[in-house]
Design a protein around this motif. Structure first.
Motif, PDB file in Angstrom:
ATOM      1  N   GLN A  21       0.828  -1.205   0.000  1.00  0.00           N
ATOM      2  CA  GLN A  21       0.000   0.000   0.000  1.00  0.00           C
ATOM      3  C   GLN A  21       0.863   1.257   0.000  1.00  0.00           C
ATOM      4  OE1 GLN A  21      -2.791   0.299   3.238  1.00  0.00           O
ATOM      5  NE2 GLN A  21      -3.514   2.309   2.621  1.00  0.00           N
ATOM      6  N   LEU A  22       1.949   1.246   0.756  1.00  0.00           N
ATOM      7  CA  LEU A  22       2.838   2.404   0.799  1.00  0.00           C
ATOM      8  C   LEU A  22       3.401   2.705  -0.583  1.00  0.00           C
ATOM      9  CD1 LEU A  22       4.566   4.552   2.234  1.00  0.00           C
ATOM     10  CD2 LEU A  22       6.224   2.747   2.786  1.00  0.00           C
ATOM     11  N   ASN A  23       3.862   1.677  -1.277  1.00  0.00           N
ATOM     12  CA  ASN A  23       4.465   1.895  -2.604  1.00  0.00           C
ATOM     13  C   ASN A  23       3.430   2.389  -3.611  1.00  0.00           C
ATOM     14  OD1 ASN A  23       7.159   1.352  -4.015  1.00  0.00           O
ATOM     15  ND2 ASN A  23       5.682   0.459  -5.430  1.00  0.00           N
ATOM     16  N   GLU A  24       2.227   1.816  -3.547  1.00  0.00           N
ATOM     17  CA  GLU A  24       1.165   2.252  -4.464  1.00  0.00           C
ATOM     18  C   GLU A  24       0.803   3.716  -4.228  1.00  0.00           C
ATOM     19  OE1 GLU A  24      -3.465   1.083  -5.672  1.00  0.00           O
ATOM     20  OE2 GLU A  24      -2.429   0.015  -4.058  1.00  0.00           O
ATOM     21  N   ARG A  25       0.666   4.113  -2.983  1.00  0.00           N
ATOM     22  CA  ARG A  25       0.322   5.500  -2.659  1.00  0.00           C
ATOM     23  C   ARG A  25       1.448   6.465  -3.023  1.00  0.00           C
ATOM     24  NH1 ARG A  25      -2.021   5.416   3.397  1.00  0.00           N
ATOM     25  NH2 ARG A  25      -1.965   7.683   3.036  1.00  0.00           N
ATOM     26  N   LEU A  26       2.692   6.003  -2.855  1.00  0.00           N
ATOM     27  CA  LEU A  26       3.827   6.843  -3.247  1.00  0.00           C
ATOM     28  C   LEU A  26       3.804   7.113  -4.748  1.00  0.00           C
ATOM     29  CD1 LEU A  26       6.756   5.361  -1.118  1.00  0.00           C
ATOM     30  CD2 LEU A  26       5.984   7.742  -1.082  1.00  0.00           C
ATOM     31  N   ASN A  27       3.596   6.081  -5.538  1.00  0.00           N
ATOM     32  CA  ASN A  27       3.568   6.260  -6.991  1.00  0.00           C
ATOM     33  C   ASN A  27       2.398   7.130  -7.426  1.00  0.00           C
ATOM     34  OD1 ASN A  27       5.841   4.881  -8.226  1.00  0.00           O
ATOM     35  ND2 ASN A  27       4.968   2.986  -7.446  1.00  0.00           N
ATOM     36  N   ASP A  96       8.020   3.684   7.311  1.00  0.00           N
ATOM     37  CA  ASP A  96       7.457   2.570   6.549  1.00  0.00           C
ATOM     38  C   ASP A  96       6.094   2.113   7.055  1.00  0.00           C
ATOM     39  OD1 ASP A  96       8.265   1.575   8.963  1.00  0.00           O
ATOM     40  OD2 ASP A  96       9.325  -0.178   8.165  1.00  0.00           O
ATOM     41  N   ASP A  97       5.522   2.818   8.057  1.00  0.00           N
ATOM     42  CA  ASP A  97       4.319   2.318   8.724  1.00  0.00           C
ATOM     43  C   ASP A  97       3.034   3.041   8.318  1.00  0.00           C
ATOM     44  OD1 ASP A  97       4.763   4.764   9.878  1.00  0.00           O
ATOM     45  OD2 ASP A  97       5.215   3.983  11.876  1.00  0.00           O
ATOM     46  N   LEU A  98       3.123   3.884   7.269  1.00  0.00           N
ATOM     47  CA  LEU A  98       1.964   4.618   6.728  1.00  0.00           C
ATOM     48  C   LEU A  98       1.449   5.714   7.663  1.00  0.00           C
ATOM     49  CD1 LEU A  98      -0.035   1.669   5.105  1.00  0.00           C
ATOM     50  CD2 LEU A  98       1.257   3.442   3.922  1.00  0.00           C
ATOM     51  N   LYS A 129      -0.457  10.809  16.219  1.00  0.00           N
ATOM     52  CA  LYS A 129      -1.167   9.558  16.492  1.00  0.00           C
ATOM     53  C   LYS A 129      -0.256   8.535  17.178  1.00  0.00           C
ATOM     54  CE  LYS A 129      -4.815  11.089  14.291  1.00  0.00           C
ATOM     55  NZ  LYS A 129      -6.079  11.388  14.973  1.00  0.00           N
ATOM     56  N   HIS A 130       0.840   9.026  17.787  1.00  0.00           N
ATOM     57  CA  HIS A 130       1.738   8.130  18.494  1.00  0.00           C
ATOM     58  C   HIS A 130       1.164   7.764  19.861  1.00  0.00           C
ATOM     59  CE1 HIS A 130       4.847   8.263  15.569  1.00  0.00           C
ATOM     60  NE2 HIS A 130       5.214   9.497  15.781  1.00  0.00           N
ATOM     61  N   SER A 131       1.767   6.775  20.483  1.00  0.00           N
ATOM     62  CA  SER A 131       1.416   6.401  21.849  1.00  0.00           C
ATOM     63  C   SER A 131       1.936   7.467  22.818  1.00  0.00           C
ATOM     64  CB  SER A 131       2.053   5.053  22.203  1.00  0.00           C
ATOM     65  OG  SER A 131       3.468   5.177  22.226  1.00  0.00           O
ATOM     66  N   PRO A 132       1.366   7.537  24.039  1.00  0.00           N
ATOM     67  CA  PRO A 132       1.854   8.509  25.030  1.00  0.00           C
ATOM     68  C   PRO A 132       3.349   8.373  25.299  1.00  0.00           C
ATOM     69  CG  PRO A 132      -0.241   7.600  25.740  1.00  0.00           C
ATOM     70  CD  PRO A 132       0.171   6.821  24.530  1.00  0.00           C
ATOM     71  N   PHE A 133       3.859   7.131  25.338  1.00  0.00           N
ATOM     72  CA  PHE A 133       5.286   6.919  25.582  1.00  0.00           C
ATOM     73  C   PHE A 133       6.125   7.490  24.447  1.00  0.00           C
ATOM     74  CE2 PHE A 133       9.045   4.230  24.780  1.00  0.00           C
ATOM     75  CZ  PHE A 133       9.766   4.546  25.927  1.00  0.00           C
ATOM     76  N   HIS A 199      -0.970  13.284  10.171  1.00  0.00           N
ATOM     77  CA  HIS A 199      -0.256  12.161  10.785  1.00  0.00           C
ATOM     78  C   HIS A 199      -1.295  11.086  11.075  1.00  0.00           C
ATOM     79  CE1 HIS A 199       2.181  10.119  14.069  1.00  0.00           C
ATOM     80  NE2 HIS A 199       3.010  10.181  13.055  1.00  0.00           N
ATOM     81  N   ASP A 200      -1.180   9.956  10.377  1.00  0.00           N
ATOM     82  CA  ASP A 200      -2.184   8.905  10.485  1.00  0.00           C
ATOM     83  C   ASP A 200      -1.828   7.890  11.569  1.00  0.00           C
ATOM     84  OD1 ASP A 200      -3.636  10.046   8.455  1.00  0.00           O
ATOM     85  OD2 ASP A 200      -2.718   8.800   6.883  1.00  0.00           O
ATOM     86  N   LYS A 201      -2.839   7.124  11.963  1.00  0.00           N
ATOM     87  CA  LYS A 201      -2.595   6.044  12.913  1.00  0.00           C
ATOM     88  C   LYS A 201      -1.844   4.911  12.221  1.00  0.00           C
ATOM     89  CE  LYS A 201      -6.635   6.776  15.903  1.00  0.00           C
ATOM     90  NZ  LYS A 201      -7.885   6.171  16.442  1.00  0.00           N
ATOM     91  N   ARG A 202      -1.077   4.195  13.017  1.00  0.00           N
ATOM     92  CA  ARG A 202      -0.368   3.031  12.496  1.00  0.00           C
ATOM     93  C   ARG A 202      -1.389   1.970  12.122  1.00  0.00           C
ATOM     94  NH1 ARG A 202       5.065   1.455  13.371  1.00  0.00           N
ATOM     95  NH2 ARG A 202       5.436  -0.740  12.871  1.00  0.00           N
ATOM     96  N   LYS A 203      -1.288   1.448  10.889  1.00  0.00           N
ATOM     97  CA  LYS A 203      -2.300   0.513  10.398  1.00  0.00           C
ATOM     98  C   LYS A 203      -1.950  -0.948  10.641  1.00  0.00           C
ATOM     99  CE  LYS A 203      -4.283   3.466   6.797  1.00  0.00           C
ATOM    100  NZ  LYS A 203      -3.741   4.713   7.344  1.00  0.00           N
TER     101      LYS A 203
END
Length: 319
Positions: A21-27, A96-98, A129-133, A199-203
């Protein structure tokens, strides 16, 4: 003649699910810019099927180059590897985590392309969308960058960034074995601006950011480019010596005036423990510097490439 305008450098670790999905969206997003671009994936010795997925992308996509490292080196050194092989006039770093939307790259590109006085543009997230830590770790690194590296007020550093070719070459000229990219950039230039991005959530999966990586990154930030901790220990030693001298005068005065000869077992133990702790902390700090000096003297490589995969190749040994 190199006509590559944009290089996207992506360090990869255990990201097999997000890569297609990352590569498709990049292109899709980069194709709208009507420029020549390349996508460089650096496999940092992933434990899952990341390399298999990357090989598929290298075979099917002419924009893709896959670098397979011989051993795990961490995100920053993997980025340096990508920088060494990048051909673009501008270099983008993206996770790399979208969580960094590829559709936002055009904002960074347009901002640096339209301002020749700017060396780098960092994405500033509307909402993390990161964790509190993870957010705590980011705030800690932010404080360090402000105090030690004179980060401009109001500037937000992030892993979603674009840099000019000149800045990347300056970054690569720093030969330290354990680079911290944000710190190196701040030492190289202050001509940096922010552009607001999503900034999206990790999928897929979970973050590889943990306590040990936070400690290592913090130590690298503080120790690799700054003598401030050593100076702080020296100043602390002077202050404690002065306090000890005052305490000694106080007990001497009590001894001669009031004839109190035993100041107390508790007081002695507190002072002994305090000094013992200070000595151990000082030795530990010096040890951390010595570890880094040893790594530099031994010529430890930042990374070692096993193979490079790209269209028309089944994987060539890198020499």
């Amino acid at each position: 003649m190199n006509n590559t305008e944009l290089s996207i450098v992506i360090p990869c670790y255990n990201s097999e699910q997000s890569l297609p999905q990352l590569n498709e969206r990049l292109n899709n997003s980069l194709g709208l810019l009507n420029i020549i671009y390349e996508i460089i994936y650096v496999n940092d010795q992933s434990k899952d099927n990341t390399l298999i997925e990357l090989k598929k992308l290298a075979i099917s996509d002419p924009h893709v180059k896959v670098i397979d490292l011989m051993f795990n080196v961490g995100q920053f050194r993997a980025l340096y590897c990508g920088f060494d092989l990048a051909k673009g006039q501008y270099i983008v770093t993206i996770d790399d985590d979208l969580q960094h939307p590829p559709e936002e790259i055009h904002k960074l590109y347009n901002a640096i392309k339209n301002n020749s006085q700017i060396d780098a543009v960092f994405g500033k997230y509307r909402e993390k969308k990161h964790s509190p830590f993870r957010n705590f770790g980011s705030r800690l690194i932010k404080i360090i960058n402000e105090k030690i590296y004179a980060k401009p007020k109001g500037l937000t550093m992030s892993a979603f960034r674009i840099m000019s070719r000149e800045l990347v070459e300056t970054v690569l000229s720093h030969k330290t074995i354990s680079p911290v990219l944000g710190a190196v950039i701040l030492k190289s230039t202050k001509k940096i601006i922010n552009i607001e991005v999503k900034h999206d959530k990790r999928k897929h999966g979970k973050s590889n950011y943990n306590v040990m990586k936070l400690i290592k990154t913090t130590l690298d930030n503080v120790l690799n480019f700054s003598s401030l901790p050593l100076q702080a220990i020296s100043i602390l030693g002077i202050i404690i010596s002065f306090i000890s001298f005052i305490i000694s005068l106080f007990f001497l005065a009590r001894y001669f005036v009031t004839e109190v000869t035993v100041p107390g077992w508790t007081s002695i133990m507190v002072l002994l423990n305090f000094y013992a702790g200070l000595i151990l902390v000082s030795l530990g700090l010096i040890g951390e510097y010595l570890i880094r000096i040893l790594m530099e003297v031994n010529g430890t490589p930042k990374y070692k490439i096993r193979k490079i995969y790209e269209q028309g190749s089944t994987g060539e040994d890198y020499v």
